[in-house]
Design a protein around this motif. Structure first.
Motif, PDB file in Angstrom:
ATOM      1  N   GLN A 281      27.306  33.913 -42.933  1.00 26.05           N
ATOM      2  CA  GLN A 281      27.204  34.147 -44.172  1.00 26.05           C
ATOM      3  C   GLN A 281      25.723  33.540 -44.971  1.00 26.05           C
ATOM      4  O   GLN A 281      25.177  34.151 -45.988  1.00 26.05           O
TER       5      GLN A 281
ATOM      6  N   LEU B 137      22.573  34.028 -56.164  1.00 24.85           N
ATOM      7  CA  LEU B 137      22.854  33.851 -54.622  1.00 24.85           C
ATOM      8  C   LEU B 137      22.199  32.275 -53.990  1.00 24.85           C
ATOM      9  O   LEU B 137      22.972  31.945 -53.349  1.00 24.85           O
TER      10      LEU B 137
ATOM     11  N   ASP C  12      30.020  22.806 -48.763  1.00 23.90           N
ATOM     12  CA  ASP C  12      31.305  22.919 -48.016  1.00 23.90           C
ATOM     13  C   ASP C  12      31.178  22.728 -46.277  1.00 23.90           C
ATOM     14  O   ASP C  12      31.793  21.868 -45.834  1.00 23.90           O
TER      15      ASP C  12
ATOM     16  N   LEU D 246      23.089  35.810 -46.990  1.00 27.93           N
ATOM     17  CA  LEU D 246      22.921  35.516 -48.488  1.00 27.93           C
ATOM     18  C   LEU D 246      21.259  35.190 -48.808  1.00 27.93           C
ATOM     19  O   LEU D 246      20.616  35.359 -49.772  1.00 27.93           O
TER      20      LEU D 246
ATOM     21  N   ASP E 185      22.720  29.762 -55.934  1.00 32.44           N
ATOM     22  CA  ASP E 185      23.852  28.859 -56.310  1.00 32.44           C
ATOM     23  C   ASP E 185      25.057  29.058 -55.263  1.00 32.44           C
ATOM     24  O   ASP E 185      25.741  28.078 -55.105  1.00 32.44           O
ATOM     25  N   ALA E 186      25.293  30.176 -55.090  1.00 31.94           N
ATOM     26  CA  ALA E 186      26.382  30.584 -53.836  1.00 31.94           C
ATOM     27  C   ALA E 186      26.031  29.798 -52.665  1.00 31.94           C
ATOM     28  O   ALA E 186      26.952  29.053 -51.968  1.00 31.94           O
TER      29      ALA E 186
ATOM     30  N   ARG F  69      30.006  30.617 -40.934  1.00 32.62           N
ATOM     31  CA  ARG F  69      29.065  29.875 -42.097  1.00 32.62           C
ATOM     32  C   ARG F  69      27.626  30.591 -41.747  1.00 32.62           C
ATOM     33  O   ARG F  69      27.202  30.789 -42.695  1.00 32.62           O
TER      34      ARG F  69
ATOM     35  N   MET G 107      33.470  19.612 -45.687  1.00 30.03           N
ATOM     36  CA  MET G 107      34.923  20.230 -45.792  1.00 30.03           C
ATOM     37  C   MET G 107      34.995  21.222 -44.797  1.00 30.03           C
ATOM     38  O   MET G 107      36.205  21.008 -44.047  1.00 30.03           O
ATOM     39  N   MET G 108      33.950  21.757 -44.307  1.00 32.56           N
ATOM     40  CA  MET G 108      34.365  22.875 -43.428  1.00 32.56           C
ATOM     41  C   MET G 108      34.897  22.270 -41.952  1.00 32.56           C
ATOM     42  O   MET G 108      34.113  21.359 -41.551  1.00 32.56           O
TER      43      MET G 108
ATOM     44  N   VAL H 208      31.144  40.001 -44.249  1.00 35.68           N
ATOM     45  CA  VAL H 208      30.583  38.660 -44.337  1.00 35.68           C
ATOM     46  C   VAL H 208      30.519  38.101 -45.755  1.00 35.68           C
ATOM     47  O   VAL H 208      30.772  36.794 -46.030  1.00 35.68           O
TER      48      VAL H 208
ATOM     49  N   ARG I 125      42.122  28.462 -44.748  1.00 33.53           N
ATOM     50  CA  ARG I 125      42.642  27.187 -45.637  1.00 33.53           C
ATOM     51  C   ARG I 125      44.027  27.601 -46.440  1.00 33.53           C
ATOM     52  O   ARG I 125      43.948  28.520 -47.234  1.00 33.53           O
TER      53      ARG I 125
ATOM     54  N   GLN J 197      28.558  34.116 -59.627  1.00 36.12           N
ATOM     55  CA  GLN J 197      28.451  34.275 -58.189  1.00 36.12           C
ATOM     56  C   GLN J 197      29.429  35.344 -57.557  1.00 36.12           C
ATOM     57  O   GLN J 197      28.916  36.237 -56.949  1.00 36.12           O
TER      58      GLN J 197
ATOM     59  N   VAL K 128      26.905  25.987 -52.700  1.00 39.77           N
ATOM     60  CA  VAL K 128      28.446  25.810 -52.316  1.00 39.77           C
ATOM     61  C   VAL K 128      28.533  25.937 -50.968  1.00 39.77           C
ATOM     62  O   VAL K 128      29.250  24.951 -50.600  1.00 39.77           O
ATOM     63  N   LEU K 129      27.985  26.924 -50.349  1.00 40.32           N
ATOM     64  CA  LEU K 129      28.252  26.951 -48.959  1.00 40.32           C
ATOM     65  C   LEU K 129      27.694  26.007 -48.227  1.00 40.32           C
ATOM     66  O   LEU K 129      28.284  25.566 -46.974  1.00 40.32           O
TER      67      LEU K 129
ATOM     68  N   ARG L  33      42.101  24.167 -42.611  1.00 41.12           N
ATOM     69  CA  ARG L  33      42.417  22.677 -43.299  1.00 41.12           C
ATOM     70  C   ARG L  33      43.383  23.105 -44.282  1.00 41.12           C
ATOM     71  O   ARG L  33      43.932  24.209 -44.848  1.00 41.12           O
TER      72      ARG L  33
END
Lengths: 496, 496
Positions: A44, A18, A28, A48, A20-21, A41, A32-33, B17, B244, B44, A24-25, B227
């Motif tokens: 989320q 979790l 991002d 998590l 690790d996920a 987000r 990127m978001m 979510v 996206r 993940q 990434v979030l 995006r």
């Protein structure tokens, strides 16, 4: 029936996946978001985090941890159990209601701070900051009781496991005595030399990016297991199979982004070098703490890559990247540029000579505030006093004074000392590495970081959290953190 | 005590979510992730999927769903409960062991397929595909029993809720009678016209990207909440606040990427237009199904943007983007280019006239296989028979035959018909929209999609899953899916 210990490994693995996920979030979100995605987000991330927290705070955790004590075999299982217990203590000591109140107060205070800072309006953020400090003290007291340490050490332990303010007091007191005179001397030496000149730009971002990635590869960054992007605040995120660093470019100054890339690459190399396999998802397999993590970034940035040897190697790359020509692009000027000393108000812009002063000031203040020896209303004046005493300058307003850093306003108390502990650790590790392998320094000068990396893998990265920071340092350098090594480094570089 | 219904909303919100987080992880995997991160990402994704599954399959779900029946008030709550039950049936009907076996078999078969396809070696993948089919039939039977429908319809229901093969049989039989002659006529008409000429490239990707994003904005894509990036297989992912889309560029053919961008933008506009607030995280707030989703992409790509009106508006933009000049860049040639008909072996390269033939062939085959009326070993021959019968061509090997699509090898059975149902739905919705608002067609011709989007928001997007596909169609167009509308569209565009 599986061992209690094995049940614990499964739970911590779940929390790790979790985590690790989440990383990434987070990456991002920073890179990127689109803006519109912020609220979704946040939901989320909150969910998590809650699930990861639940994974390691079940009602039966105390029993499992106790039962596992008699089951573990070998140093790594034993160390893993120790780190599991630490995680659990931090996670379980604070009641859910307080965790929630802190998260809300932190978001709220950060919002106010974002307005207050440009306006230099400390009074505007003071009520929110009081709330943060009060909740932090509550949480700190709960953790202090569970860990059996003082309140400041309980907060510090979140960032630097087993870090103790008594040890920090000693090394910081030594530095505090050293710095004012040393900085004055370094400035005198610098004044007697030709001035450092920033080569004329502009430096196109595409060229900066190419140069940065070339240097990343030279240092050992594995693009098969990582990437580099842009964000407003550079960071290193991800996990060993997918490490992500970010950079902020300035078209007028290629050196700041390049040194930033090298810094984050130092962090990344630590993550790449953590053990794989079974320990990858366990607490014992994580990086040791913020002191050691910062030491890896500063070892690359301050020790290895601001050296004349590396700059001799890198100067032609820089010239090639920007079609540079003339004396401004010579190694001598580039070295002077990389080692400029300047008394300034802003920590993140500070050089390695003055940086510790910024940290020592913050450390003293946050300790006083957490231990109730100072009132928050007195912070601006105490802050400015510190700058006068250690750097001989007075911030003209709170924007470049006590409002400059997000840490306290975002709820991070006990973090600041790890920056300077990391700088000192970097000097000590780099010295030991060069002594252990005489090819390390010539390697750096020819762009071959393999010898240095091999030493770091064996002595730091691969140890992960199987030992304490102090134990890793003693095993690698023969002694615990010694401020004399850092001082000697500064004297050699800036006074000789 | 909260209503049983409210407890259900909380559980489905949690699953939603987690689903949002999963969609970010999937997007990252396809666009950003370095290769080395694949295994960690798979862990993940598997964990988050399991957690989302657990959230809506507790032992008390049947009781909660039953209790909620007497609690719901209003159409949307009632519809939400209906969709909750559908989710639960699909999630709970299949035992965990079978879910796991399918996931493993799908990964394994996909791996074999990736080798078998370039080698045109169907025999190599046949054993793995048998395993997939056998597990799919088991799962289909379990779902069929729970839903009270036939096995094929139970699989179809996963992609097109309430979709029924009896209805599809009728419209596909009609199309199957129509297509062979129609395609022959369309080719005759085409042969009598000047040939379509692809303007000379190369078309730099940066220019293609700028043009694509300009057109996306024209169609109504909100870059504040979305995006556009690059991936090997274009898709639309994310959620309403952060949609996206991805594109694959070809430097020799700008039109394929541009039409791909328009297609994915159609999907994105549907997602942007879904209801916010309370329904955003509930089953009733989701897009209706794959038929309706595909109708939105094809409405933009096939109906609106391959029209002479739109091409008159877009031709100057294309010329500007690529410094285009001369007759190849004229609206007439661009229109011929956008409406070329060609009998080919590959579904994803097919035009809108021949595309339904590709789908009808697959639909018949997968239905026979699922219902046990055909053996997998006979698939290549049956496939080629279908191509001879409907398109008059024989695939030279299985690479461009029954090995071309990933769907079956990846475990997606019951998906194919939604492509052509979507194309038919697009024609019907676009016709009704133009009739309802006479400014829609002139709007498109001047690059103003606001009238079209307003109609789609009111009649499709905003309805989400509160009604069935059939109900949405009837409310919007006055009748259920009618193949005559689609046929008339094709005749008008290709024979007149």
């Amino acid at each position: 029936m599986p061992r209690a210990y094995d049940q614990l490994e499964a739970r911590f693995k779940k929390a790790s996946v979790l985590g690790d996920a989440l990383s990434v979030l987070h990456w991002d979100m920073a890179t990127m978001m689109p803006d519109g995605g912020a609220e979704a987000r946040a939901e989320q991330v909150a969910l998590l985090k809650t699930l990861a927290h639940q994974a390691v705070t079940g009602d039966d955790m105390a029993d499992l941890l106790a039962a596992a004590e008699t089951e573990v075999t070998g140093d790594w299982e034993r160390a893993n159990l120790r780190e599991m217990r630490r995680d659990w203590v931090h996670a379980a000591a604070v009641p859910a209601g307080l965790v929630d109140a802190m998260a809300k107060a932190e978001s709220a205070c950060e919002m106010v701070w974002r307005q207050a800072r440009p306006n230099a309006d400390f009074a505007a953020v003071l009520p929110s900051l009081r709330e943060i400090l009060s909740l932090t003290i509550q949480a700190g007291q709960a953790k202090a009781e569970a860990l059996g340490v003082g309140i400041y050490d309980a907060l510090l332990d979140q960032y630097e496991p087993d870090g103790r303010s008594a040890d920090i007091d000693a090394v910081f007191a030594d530095l505090e005595g050293f710095l004012p005179d040393f900085i004055a001397q370094a400035l005198d030496v610098q004044a007697a030399r030709p001035p450092a000149r920033l080569p004329a730009g502009p430096f196109p971002i595409e060229r900066q990016k190419e140069l940065g990635q070339r240097v990343m590869a030279t240092l050992g960054f594995d693009f098969h297991c990582g990437r580099q992007d842009v964000s407003a605040h550079p960071f290193c995120g991800g996990y060993p199979e997918d490490v992500r660093i970010t950079t902020r470019y300035n078209v007028d100054d290629f050196a700041s982004a390049l040194m930033g890339v090298i810094h984050e690459t130092g962090h990344a190399l630590y993550d790449f070098g953590l053990p794989g396999g079974r320990w990858r998802t366990q607490p014992v397999g994580r990086a040791r703490g913020m002191q050691m993590h910062e030491s890896q970034s500063l070892l690359m940035e301050m020790q290895a890559c601001r050296s004349p040897g590396f700059l001799r190697y890198a100067a032609p790359l820089m010239q090639e990247a920007f079609d540079g020509d003339g004396p401004d692009w010579g190694t001598d000027n580039l070295y002077r540029l990389s080692t400029q000393v300047k008394r300034g108000f802003i920590r993140v812009d500070a050089d390695e000579c003055t940086y510790p002063a910024h940290v020592i000031i913050r450390y003293g203040l946050e300790k006083s505030l957490i231990e109730g020896r100072m009132d928050l209303a007195d912070l601006p004046e105490a802050w400015n006093d510190g700058y006068r005493r250690l750097l001989g300058i007075t911030p003209p307003d709170d924007r470049v004074g006590c409002l400059q850093d997000i840490h306290w306003y975002g709820g991070s108390w006990g973090y600041f000392p790890t920056y300077t502990l990391g700088a000192m650790t970097a000097a000590q590790l780099f010295g030991a590495a060069k002594a252990a392998d005489p090819d390390i320094e010539p390697g750096i000068a020819r762009g071959d970081f393999a010898p240095l990396l091999a030493w770091l893998r064996a002595n730091v990265h691969g140890k992960a959290s199987s030992l304490s920071t102090r134990e890793i340092l003693i095993a690698a350098t023969g002694k615990p953190l010694d401020s004399a090594v850092f001082k000697a480094h500064l004297q050699r570089r800036y006074l000789d």
